[in-house]
Scaffold this motif. Structure first.
Motif, mmCIF file in Angstrom:
data_model
loop_
_atom_site.group_PDB
_atom_site.id
_atom_site.type_symbol
_atom_site.label_atom_id
_atom_site.label_comp_id
_atom_site.label_asym_id
_atom_site.label_seq_id
_atom_site.Cartn_x
_atom_site.Cartn_y
_atom_site.Cartn_z
ATOM 1 N N GLN A 199 0.501 1.012 3.293
ATOM 2 C CA GLN A 199 -0.525 1.955 2.724
ATOM 3 C C GLN A 199 -1.054 2.677 3.691
ATOM 4 O O GLN A 199 -0.825 2.543 4.931
ATOM 5 N N SER A 205 -3.507 6.064 4.696
ATOM 6 C CA SER A 205 -4.980 6.855 4.463
ATOM 7 C C SER A 205 -4.812 8.028 3.823
ATOM 8 O O SER A 205 -3.740 8.758 4.118
ATOM 9 N N ASP A 212 -6.087 10.753 4.489
ATOM 10 C CA ASP A 212 -5.767 11.989 5.389
ATOM 11 C C ASP A 212 -4.353 11.924 6.001
ATOM 12 O O ASP A 212 -4.047 12.758 7.088
ATOM 13 N N LYS A 259 -3.745 7.084 9.225
ATOM 14 C CA LYS A 259 -3.650 5.426 9.446
ATOM 15 C C LYS A 259 -2.334 5.303 8.489
ATOM 16 O O LYS A 259 -2.653 5.178 7.411
ATOM 17 N N GLN A 277 -1.307 -1.951 12.073
ATOM 18 C CA GLN A 277 -1.411 -0.329 12.340
ATOM 19 C C GLN A 277 -0.329 0.391 13.043
ATOM 20 O O GLN A 277 0.125 0.008 14.057
#
Length: 144
Positions: A117, A119, A121, A124, A136
């Motif tokens: 997944q 983010s 923007d 992340k 991460q």
């Protein structure tokens, strides 16, 4: 995915297919994956044999194919800006494909990832492993 093995991108306002990605009817129900970019202009599709393609939604035309080495894709994510395609393979490979440059920016073999997944923007990038571990990743470097 329909009985003929094809994936359809449907316009929700009309209910009609905007783009159809032809599939292998003999391989139906065996796991065609898709991801739509945030702006709705591009879609990525992964077949059951490790073939990955990026399509223009308006025309249905294949813009490029991604050489994932025949590894079956378990999950994929097309970034909101349509510039990066993240792939998770059955052999636990995790990679970032740069759509503009048409090459992998990084690839991590044995990453243990099952799902990815990103983010909105694009800053992340996280994966989920089968044991529940969340990692991460550095978007630019591919380090976890």
């Amino acid at each position: 995915m329909t009985a003929d093995g094809a994936a359809h991108i449907v316009d929700t306002s009309t209910g009609r297919a905007r783009t159809t990605v032809k599939g292998d009817a003999s391989a139906r129900y065996n796991g065609l994956l898709g991801a739509l970019g945030g702006d709705g202009r591009m879609a990525a599709v992964a077949g059951i044999k490790g073939d990955v393609s990026v399509h223009d939604v308006a025309s249905g035309r294949v813009l490029q194919t991604v050489p994932f080495g025949g590894e079956r894709v378990e999950d994929l994510f097309l970034s909101e800006d349509g510039r990066s395609l993240y792939l998770v393979g059955a052999a636990r490979t995790f990679a970032r494909w740069d759509i503009g440059a048409r090459r992998f920016r990084w690839r991590s073999d044995g990453a243990g990832a099952r799902h990815v997944q990103v983010s909105a923007d694009g800053r992340k990038v996280v994966t989920l492993a089968s044991d529940g571990t969340v990692t991460q990743w550095g978007r630019s470097t591919g380090t976890g």
